[in-house]
Design an enzyme around this catalytic site. Structure first.
Site, short mmCIF file in Angstrom:
data_model
loop_
_atom_site.label_atom_id
_atom_site.label_comp_id
_atom_site.label_asym_id
_atom_site.label_seq_id
_atom_site.Cartn_x
_atom_site.Cartn_y
_atom_site.Cartn_z
N HIS A 1 0.84 -1.21 0.00
CA HIS A 1 0.00 0.00 0.00
C HIS A 1 0.87 1.25 0.00
CE1 HIS A 1 -3.21 -2.78 1.30
NE2 HIS A 1 -4.03 -1.89 0.76
N LYS B 1 -0.63 5.08 4.41
CA LYS B 1 -1.52 4.16 5.13
C LYS B 1 -1.13 4.07 6.60
CE LYS B 1 -3.70 -0.37 4.93
NZ LYS B 1 -4.99 0.21 5.35
N1 LIG Z 1 -12.94 -0.97 3.27
C1 LIG Z 1 -12.35 -0.54 2.14
O1 LIG Z 1 -12.76 -0.91 1.01
C2 LIG Z 1 -11.22 0.41 2.23
C3 LIG Z 1 -10.80 0.81 3.47
N2 LIG Z 1 -9.86 1.79 3.59
C4 LIG Z 1 -9.64 2.25 4.94
O2 LIG Z 1 -10.34 3.49 5.09
C5 LIG Z 1 -9.70 4.32 6.04
C6 LIG Z 1 -9.48 5.70 5.44
O3 LIG Z 1 -8.58 5.62 4.38
P1 LIG Z 1 -8.17 6.94 3.57
O4 LIG Z 1 -9.38 7.64 3.09
O5 LIG Z 1 -7.14 6.48 2.59
O6 LIG Z 1 -7.47 7.78 4.72
P2 LIG Z 1 -7.33 9.38 4.82
O7 LIG Z 1 -6.32 9.63 5.87
O8 LIG Z 1 -7.13 9.95 3.46
O9 LIG Z 1 -8.77 9.85 5.32
C7 LIG Z 1 -9.24 9.73 6.64
C8 LIG Z 1 -10.01 10.99 6.91
O10 LIG Z 1 -10.69 10.89 8.15
C9 LIG Z 1 -10.60 12.17 8.75
N3 LIG Z 1 -10.90 12.12 10.16
C10 LIG Z 1 -10.04 11.88 11.19
N4 LIG Z 1 -10.72 11.93 12.36
C11 LIG Z 1 -12.01 12.22 12.05
C12 LIG Z 1 -13.17 12.42 12.83
N5 LIG Z 1 -13.15 12.35 14.17
N6 LIG Z 1 -14.34 12.70 12.19
C13 LIG Z 1 -14.37 12.79 10.85
N7 LIG Z 1 -13.29 12.63 10.05
C14 LIG Z 1 -12.12 12.33 10.66
C15 LIG Z 1 -9.19 12.64 8.44
O11 LIG Z 1 -9.03 14.02 8.63
P3 LIG Z 1 -7.56 14.60 8.93
O12 LIG Z 1 -6.67 14.07 7.83
O13 LIG Z 1 -7.77 16.08 8.88
O14 LIG Z 1 -7.17 14.07 10.28
C16 LIG Z 1 -9.10 12.23 6.96
O15 LIG Z 1 -9.65 13.22 6.12
C17 LIG Z 1 -8.43 3.57 6.44
O16 LIG Z 1 -8.69 2.88 7.65
C18 LIG Z 1 -8.21 2.59 5.29
O17 LIG Z 1 -7.50 1.45 5.68
C19 LIG Z 1 -9.27 2.36 2.51
C20 LIG Z 1 -9.61 1.97 1.25
C21 LIG Z 1 -10.62 0.95 1.00
O1 LIG Z 2 -5.62 2.20 3.34
C1 LIG Z 2 -5.86 1.83 2.17
O2 LIG Z 2 -5.56 2.51 1.17
C2 LIG Z 2 -6.56 0.55 1.98
N1 LIG Z 2 -6.97 -0.07 3.06
C3 LIG Z 2 -7.76 -1.24 3.10
C4 LIG Z 2 -7.13 -2.30 3.95
O3 LIG Z 2 -6.52 -1.97 4.99
O4 LIG Z 2 -7.24 -3.49 3.62
C5 LIG Z 2 -8.26 -1.70 1.76
C6 LIG Z 2 -7.47 -1.31 0.57
O5 LIG Z 2 -6.53 -2.29 0.27
C7 LIG Z 2 -6.86 0.07 0.62
#
Ligand SMILES: NC(=O)C1=CN([C@@H]2O[C@H](COP(=O)(O)OP(=O)(O)OC[C@H]3O[C@@H](n4cnc5c(N)ncnc54)[C@H](OP(=O)(O)O)[C@@H]3O)[C@@H](O)[C@H]2O)C=CC1
Ligand SMILES: O=C(O)C1=N[C@H](C(=O)O)C[C@H](O)C1
Length: 248
Positions: free
Chosen positions: A134, A138
């Site tokens: 990744h 991450k």
């Molecule tokens: N299930 C799936 O299919 C997938 C899961 N994921 C997971 O999703 C999660 C997010 O990934 P990603 O979008 O890349 O991460 P990012 O860091 O880009 O986004 C997370 C966001 O959450 C915000 N945030 C933090 N605290 C709060 C709060 N209390 N209330 C609201 N928003 C908040 C952050 O703000 P700030 O940066 O200002 O702190 C940031 O904008 C990870 O756990 C990842 O592993 C990712 C891809 C696919």
């Molecule tokens: O953080 C990510 O980007 C992703 N997180 C998920 C995970 O922890 O499995 C899913 C995806 O692979 C992308």
């Protein structure tokens, strides 16, 4: 269908563009890190989709449950709390759907890995390991998807008993340990692979995400499915439940 998005990072923004591209759906609200989230924050919404970080998700969960709006959780890194939270959701009559990966392709890949792990379980000559790559932003490792795959392999293959996510400098890996290796590299969207080896051959089953769109589209579809499910049978669901129903 009106969606409230919690988190406006890489995934929150990708989910927003998937919703905006569909005539059936609309973004009702986006709650970012600055929002003071209460149950009232979700009024007028049909589904909540959370892509934040472990601590934010755990802190906001009581308000999401109290709102009575079904919740799709994509945030990873809280697997140690799944049993407690699924029980909490069921007791409250809420609906919560969690998957570490909402991509349909990944879920087909995971089922393929499960079958392969089951088959090699009958033949002592095969060993198995798992890897994930990744982007460097991450927060958690191993990925939630890798942990899910690892659990499937442990359940399917009696020769593997525990997960080893970091090798030691002073000892060999044991045959009953399943190595799950993580690489953090540039802007990789997500790559997962099961590696199977015997003296005669190597089998690699892999999935590579070409963008974040597959994760986001899957989460929006899961939200639509969960909203319907919530009306008849509230509860805790996973992508396995969704796929079982779709595949019949
Ligand atoms: N299930 C799936 O299919 C997938 C899961 N994921 C997971 O999703 C999660 C997010 O990934 P990603 O979008 O890349 O991460 P990012 O860091 O880009 O986004 C997370 C966001 O959450 C915000 N945030 C933090 N605290 C709060 C709060 N209390 N209330 C609201 N928003 C908040 C952050 O703000 P700030 O940066 O200002 O702190 C940031 O904008 C990870 O756990 C990842 O592993 C990712 C891809 C696919
Ligand atoms: O953080 C990510 O980007 C992703 N997180 C998920 C995970 O922890 O499995 C899913 C995806 O692979 C992308």
């Amino acid at each position: 269908m009106r969606y409230t998005l919690v988190g406006n990072g890489r995934m929150g923004q990708q989910v927003q563009s998937v919703i905006e591209a569909s005539p059936e759906h609309e973004v009702h609200a986006v709650l970012d890190v600055d929002a003071a989230i209460t149950a009232g924050s979700f009024a007028g919404s049909d589904v909540i989709i959370d892509f934040t970080v472990r601590d934010a998700f755990l802190a906001n969960l009581p308000a999401m449950i109290d709102s009575g709006v079904p919740v799709v959780v994509g945030t990873t890194g809280w697997d140690d709390q799944v049993e407690r939270i699924s029980a909490q959701a069921r007791e409250a009559g809420a609906s919560l759907m969690y998957s570490a990966n909402f991509s349909l392709g990944v879920n087909i890949f995971l089922r393929t890995v499960r079958e392969a792990a089951k088959m090699i379980g009958s033949f002592d000559q095969f060993d198995i390991a798992f890897s994930e790559q990744h982007h460097t932003a991450k927060a958690d490792f191993p990925s939630g998807t890798a942990l899910c795959a690892a659990q499937m392999i442990l359940d399917a293959n009696p020769r593997k008993k525990t997960v080893l996510s970091a090798l030691s400098e002073d000892r060999k890996i044991r045959p009953d340990e399943l190595q799950v290796a993580s690489i953090r590299l540039g802007s990789v969207f997500g790559q997962h692979a099961a590696h199977i080896n015997s003296d005669f051959d190597d089998i690699v089953i892999s999935h590579t995400a070409r963008s974040r769109q597959g994760f986001a589209s899957g989460a929006v579809e899961a939200g639509r499915w969960l909203a319907t499910k919530h009306r008849s049978t509230p509860g805790f669901y996973t992508m396995d439940n969704f796929l079982d129903e779709v595949l019949g």
